[in-house]
Design a protein around this motif. Sequence first.
Motif, PDB file in Angstrom:
ATOM      1  N   THR A   1       0.904  -1.329   0.213  1.00 50.15           N
ATOM      2  CA  THR A   1      -0.083   0.069   0.080  1.00 50.15           C
ATOM      3  C   THR A   1       0.834   1.264  -0.076  1.00 50.15           C
ATOM      4  N   ASN A   2       1.844   1.184   0.778  1.00 42.66           N
ATOM      5  CA  ASN A   2       2.775   2.568   0.936  1.00 42.66           C
ATOM      6  C   ASN A   2       3.892   2.596   0.071  1.00 42.66           C
ATOM      7  N   GLY A   3       4.169   1.688  -0.696  1.00 43.23           N
ATOM      8  CA  GLY A   3       5.413   1.425  -1.399  1.00 43.23           C
ATOM      9  C   GLY A   3       5.438   0.892  -2.732  1.00 43.23           C
ATOM     10  N   THR A   4       4.863  -0.184  -2.921  1.00 40.40           N
ATOM     11  CA  THR A   4       4.711  -0.859  -4.174  1.00 40.40           C
ATOM     12  C   THR A   4       3.569  -0.275  -5.164  1.00 40.40           C
ATOM     13  N   SER A   5       2.491  -0.075  -4.605  1.00 38.25           N
ATOM     14  CA  SER A   5       1.540   0.676  -5.234  1.00 38.25           C
ATOM     15  C   SER A   5       1.766   2.039  -5.863  1.00 38.25           C
ATOM     16  N   THR A   6       2.641   2.827  -5.155  1.00 37.63           N
ATOM     17  CA  THR A   6       2.960   4.090  -5.725  1.00 37.63           C
ATOM     18  C   THR A   6       4.112   3.848  -6.617  1.00 37.63           C
ATOM     19  N   ILE A   7       5.006   2.925  -6.495  1.00 36.67           N
ATOM     20  CA  ILE A   7       5.869   2.645  -7.464  1.00 36.67           C
ATOM     21  C   ILE A   7       5.317   2.083  -8.868  1.00 36.67           C
ATOM     22  N   ALA A   8       4.139   1.685  -8.782  1.00 34.35           N
ATOM     23  CA  ALA A   8       3.235   1.010 -10.002  1.00 34.35           C
ATOM     24  C   ALA A   8       2.682   1.988 -10.554  1.00 34.35           C
ATOM     25  N   LEU A   9       2.004   2.945  -9.711  1.00 35.31           N
ATOM     26  CA  LEU A   9       1.483   4.511 -10.476  1.00 35.31           C
ATOM     27  C   LEU A   9       2.556   4.869 -11.025  1.00 35.31           C
ATOM     28  N   MET A  10       3.516   5.336 -10.512  1.00 39.02           N
ATOM     29  CA  MET A  10       4.602   6.015 -11.311  1.00 39.02           C
ATOM     30  C   MET A  10       5.146   5.615 -12.450  1.00 39.02           C
ATOM     31  N   THR A  11       5.284   4.268 -12.523  1.00 37.32           N
ATOM     32  CA  THR A  11       5.702   3.385 -13.706  1.00 37.32           C
ATOM     33  C   THR A  11       4.692   3.657 -14.688  1.00 37.32           C
ATOM     34  N   ALA A  12       3.469   3.736 -14.374  1.00 36.28           N
ATOM     35  CA  ALA A  12       2.211   3.690 -15.496  1.00 36.28           C
ATOM     36  C   ALA A  12       2.216   5.281 -15.866  1.00 36.28           C
ATOM     37  N   LEU A  13       2.547   6.144 -15.036  1.00 36.13           N
ATOM     38  CA  LEU A  13       2.527   7.503 -15.287  1.00 36.13           C
ATOM     39  C   LEU A  13       3.695   8.055 -16.084  1.00 36.13           C
ATOM     40  N   ALA A  14       4.659   7.370 -16.036  1.00 42.82           N
ATOM     41  CA  ALA A  14       5.822   8.100 -16.500  1.00 42.82           C
ATOM     42  C   ALA A  14       5.762   8.247 -18.036  1.00 42.82           C
ATOM     43  N   PRO A  15       5.568   7.027 -18.711  1.00 45.00           N
ATOM     44  CA  PRO A  15       5.382   7.488 -20.221  1.00 45.00           C
ATOM     45  C   PRO A  15       4.118   8.420 -20.752  1.00 45.00           C
ATOM     46  N   ARG A  16       3.235   8.369 -19.948  1.00 46.40           N
ATOM     47  CA  ARG A  16       2.333   9.632 -20.314  1.00 46.40           C
ATOM     48  C   ARG A  16       2.781  11.067 -20.210  1.00 46.40           C
ATOM     49  N   LEU A  17       3.487  11.199 -19.154  1.00 53.89           N
ATOM     50  CA  LEU A  17       4.252  12.483 -18.919  1.00 53.89           C
ATOM     51  C   LEU A  17       5.351  12.895 -19.821  1.00 53.89           C
ATOM     52  N   GLU A  18       6.136  11.550 -20.227  1.00 47.40           N
ATOM     53  CA  GLU A  18       7.018  11.715 -21.020  1.00 47.40           C
ATOM     54  C   GLU A  18       6.792  11.969 -22.697  1.00 47.40           C
ATOM     55  N   ALA A  19       5.510  11.519 -23.073  1.00 48.49           N
ATOM     56  CA  ALA A  19       5.055  11.785 -24.440  1.00 48.49           C
ATOM     57  C   ALA A  19       4.414  13.250 -24.014  1.00 48.49           C
ATOM     58  N   GLN A  20       4.089  13.931 -23.282  1.00 49.68           N
ATOM     59  CA  GLN A  20       3.680  15.286 -23.063  1.00 49.68           C
ATOM     60  C   GLN A  20       4.955  16.218 -23.143  1.00 49.68           C
ATOM     61  N   ARG A  21       6.174  15.522 -22.488  1.00 54.82           N
ATOM     62  CA  ARG A  21       7.408  16.521 -22.430  1.00 54.82           C
ATOM     63  C   ARG A  21       7.061  17.496 -21.393  1.00 54.82           C
ATOM     64  N   CYS A  22       6.429  17.503 -20.632  1.00 53.63           N
ATOM     65  CA  CYS A  22       6.139  18.441 -19.659  1.00 53.63           C
ATOM     66  C   CYS A  22       5.231  17.958 -18.366  1.00 53.63           C
ATOM     67  N   GLY A  23       5.155  18.669 -17.271  1.00 51.21           N
ATOM     68  CA  GLY A  23       4.409  18.206 -16.172  1.00 51.21           C
ATOM     69  C   GLY A  23       5.499  17.976 -14.919  1.00 51.21           C
ATOM     70  N   VAL A  24       4.630  17.638 -13.643  1.00 50.35           N
ATOM     71  CA  VAL A  24       5.195  17.577 -12.721  1.00 50.35           C
ATOM     72  C   VAL A  24       4.501  16.452 -11.948  1.00 50.35           C
ATOM     73  N   LEU A  25       5.289  15.432 -11.710  1.00 51.33           N
ATOM     74  CA  LEU A  25       4.996  14.251 -10.956  1.00 51.33           C
ATOM     75  C   LEU A  25       5.325  14.304  -9.472  1.00 51.33           C
ATOM     76  N   ALA A  26       4.323  14.433  -8.639  1.00 46.75           N
ATOM     77  CA  ALA A  26       4.559  14.872  -7.169  1.00 46.75           C
ATOM     78  C   ALA A  26       4.263  13.563  -6.239  1.00 46.75           C
ATOM     79  N   ILE A  27       4.978  13.201  -5.567  1.00 44.91           N
ATOM     80  CA  ILE A  27       4.753  11.860  -4.630  1.00 44.91           C
ATOM     81  C   ILE A  27       5.142  12.272  -3.129  1.00 44.91           C
ATOM     82  N   ILE A  28       4.103  11.840  -2.442  1.00 38.74           N
ATOM     83  CA  ILE A  28       4.160  12.146  -0.894  1.00 38.74           C
ATOM     84  C   ILE A  28       4.810  10.936  -0.414  1.00 38.74           C
ATOM     85  N   SER A  29       6.343  11.122   0.085  1.00 37.59           N
ATOM     86  CA  SER A  29       6.894  10.160   0.663  1.00 37.59           C
ATOM     87  C   SER A  29       6.826  10.394   2.191  1.00 37.59           C
TER      88      SER A  29
END
Length: 245
Positions: A109-137
């Motif tokens: 819940t506190n680690g793996t799920s966030t890493i999974a979401l970041m992995t899925a989000l990265a290509p979308r933001l990469e395609a935009q070539r802009c944006g902020v991905l903010a993660i609460i650690s």
Amino acid sequence: MLNVLIIGATSAIAEATARCYAARGARLFLVARDATRLADIAADLRIRGAIDVGQATLDVNRFDAHAGVLDQAWQLLQSVDVVLIAHGTLPDQGACESSVKTALTEFATNGTSTIALMTALAPRLEAQRCGVLAIISSVAGDRGRQSNYLYGAAKAAVSTFASGMRQRLAKVGVSVLTIKPGFVDTPMTRDFRKGALWATPDAVARGIVHAADRSRSVVYLPWFWWPIMLIIRHIPEFIFKRIRL
């Protein structure tokens, strides 16, 4: 107009952050597990100035459901300026020590799920070539402590993963922001005795928005946790083993 996606939107910090963006006339997409609470927050944000508020329910530990929810968010927002991943629990360390199943569930819940979401989000933001991905650690991830080392280990994993992703995505104009709050007075910490080091969700939310606006890399909230954790990280191990933190 800002387009903002918030995952874990029913948490106190996430809700306060959403209010900051609503006041700026942002378009928001909210994701959380509790549909009723999510609808209430969405209605409140519209009153507070949000141009539009979409919403979707998600159990973050259902990794197979992540892509579909992100598709919904992008369909409404078209492009995303800020993503905030804010979900989490505060595990009972004793329960994690006595049950492998509990320990792994809380780590997911506190680690793996966030890493999974970041992995899925990265290509979308990469395609935009802009944006902020903010993660609460959390500051808890800076050094394992006997009182909450399962939680700290999960947050350390998130912080390290974010560091690598930050280096990768910086080359295409995407910022990765690691947010490290200290003690925050939320429903999750209602049983804790509060003191001078405690912050409100509103104060932390303002810090998140400020850091995202400036494409910061790492931010401790409130700021004084940076020197506190600097000291804790540098306590020699032979001393650290003998103290209670």
